[in-house]
Structures are given as C-alpha cells and as structure tokens.
Design an enzyme around this catalytic site. Structure first.
Site, PDB file in Angstrom:
ATOM      1  N   ASP A 102       0.791  -1.175   0.410  1.00  0.00           N
ATOM      2  CA  ASP A 102       0.196  -0.084   0.222  1.00  0.00           C
ATOM      3  C   ASP A 102       0.888   1.020   0.081  1.00  0.00           C
ATOM      4  OD1 ASP A 102      -2.272  -1.618  -0.340  1.00  0.00           O
ATOM      5  OD2 ASP A 102      -2.279  -1.391   2.678  1.00  0.00           O
ATOM      6  N   PHE A 103       0.527   2.195  -0.165  1.00  0.00           N
ATOM      7  CA  PHE A 103       0.924   4.112  -0.673  1.00  0.00           C
ATOM      8  C   PHE A 103       1.356   4.115   1.199  1.00  0.00           C
ATOM      9  CE2 PHE A 103       0.420   8.748  -0.804  1.00  0.00           C
ATOM     10  CZ  PHE A 103       1.131   8.850  -1.747  1.00  0.00           C
TER      11      PHE A 103
END
Ligand code: URA
Length: 230
Positions: A102-103
C-alpha cells in the site's frame, strides 16, 4: 514452456518437423543440444536450430527495493511517485513488481523483468510467508493471535483467510506472518477488531530478508544466491 511446444509455436515448424529436429539433435538451448521434448525453455533462454538463433531473451534482472512511505506500487501513476521512479536502470519499462504494498506501507519489495520468477513467488499455491512489522492505534491482545491463527472471514471475497501467525512485541506492536496477499489484508485483519494500523513494514518474503543497509528509497540487485531462493 516445454521445448517441443516452444518450437511448434513458431511459424516455421509444424509438430512433425519439431519431433524430427529434436531426434536429429539439431536444437540447442543455451548452448546445449536438447533432444528431450519435455525440456523446459525459460523466458530468457537462447534457442538455436542448426546454429541459427530462434530466440534470444533479454537478460533477467532482479532488484530488492526498500519501499518508502508515500509512493505507489505501480509502474505508472498520474498523481503520485511510483516505486519505478526510484529505479534508475536501462529498459525500465520491462520491469514489474512481485507483490505490491500500500501507499504508506514500507519495506521489502522485489522488482524484476522475469515473469515466471515473479509468478512463482506470488501465486497463491506457493504460500510464501510475508512477514510484517505492525503498529496499531489500540492495544493488541492475545485474542488477535487466536483469531488470526484460525482465519478470518472476508465477506467481500467470500473466503476465510489462511492461518496467520501473530507474535506480540509490545502492547501496540507485533510481527505478523501471512501466506497470501489479499487486498489491504493486514489492515483488514486488524480492522476486524476496530484497530487501526498506524505503521506497516514488510521485513521479509519467504527466506529473503530486507537488506538492513538499504535506506527507504534505495535498492540493489539481488545476488545469484538470492534469485535461486525462489
Ligand atoms: N496488507 C496491507 O493491508 N497492506 C499492505 O501494504 C500489505 C499487506
């Protein structure tokens, strides 16, 4: 792919010709004569017939990156910087990510141009353990360990997660091993207890540990021994 299938897929040979070429020992793969139709041709093998090259693959490349926060696990993104922006190598467009994060997740990320290698690593049947360091907003209790070990029902996918192993480190942190890679899996597992994940860091994929000398955003090529782990 099997060498007989590889040759039959070429426009120049039919299956009967392929059988003959192999029996007559006219085919070489990576410099060795091959007569066994089951012989496996890899994506980057050099295949020759009567010393004429039929395929020369580009050399396979493998990198380990310490993914920093705030970048997208994608090769391109219209808004944000991507992990590929951190890689300064020729033929970057041939590279892809083996196992996204994820980011704001940090840690070990593997990048390659070898599709069969990355498939082996990421396909669910491999059940490769991914080890995450997790910090949470609320305390983590022993109940989490029991629930994760049993598996959690994910309604959206209509499945129960594979048993996962949680080791408690402090009241608000732990180390979690999961063998699959469902969408936002770790956050959703802690979300089951309404506990927000504040920090998530992938330390390891199977036997391969993130190199502690790599700072966030840095990368290095994998060694031959590391590539052979998968
Ligand atoms: N699980 C998540 O929720 N996020 C990641 O980045 C990796 C695993």
């Amino acid at each position: 792919m099997r060498v007989d299938r590889f040759l039959s897929n070429l426009p120049c040979f039919n299956r009967k010709q392929v059988r003959l070429l192999l029996v007559e020992r006219r085919i070489k793969v990576d410099g060795q004569i091959v007569s066994d139709p089951h012989f496996e041709v890899r994506e980057f093998s050099r295949v020759e017939c009567d010393d004429q090259v039929l395929q020369v693959g580009k050399p396979a490349r493998f990198f380990m990156l310490h993914k920093p926060m705030g970048c997208v696990s994608a090769t391109r993104d219209p808004q944000h910087s991507t992990v590929l922006d951190l890689i300064h190598e020729p033929d970057k467009d041939d590279l892809h990510i083996a196992g996204r994060l994820d980011f704001n997740t940090t840690g070990l990320m593997l990048i390659t141009n070898d599709g069969s290698w990355s498939r082996r690593l990421t396909q669910p049947q491999t059940k490769l353990p991914k080890i995450y360091y997790v910090e949470t907003e609320q305390p983590i209790t022993a109940e989490y360990t029991r629930t994760f070990a049993q598996g959690l029902y994910f309604a959206f996918e209509d499945l129960t997660t594979q048993p996962a192993e949680l080791t408690l480190l402090t009241s608000h942190s732990g180390r979690l091993a999961i063998v699959e890679g469902r969408y936002h899996q770790v956050k959703r597992m802690f979300g089951h207890f309404d506990n927000k994940v504040l920090r998530l860091h992938r330390e390891r994929m199977g036997p391969l540990l993130l190199d502690s000398t790599l700072q966030p955003g840095e990368y290095r090529p994998l060694s031959a021994a590391e590539i052979a782990l998968f």
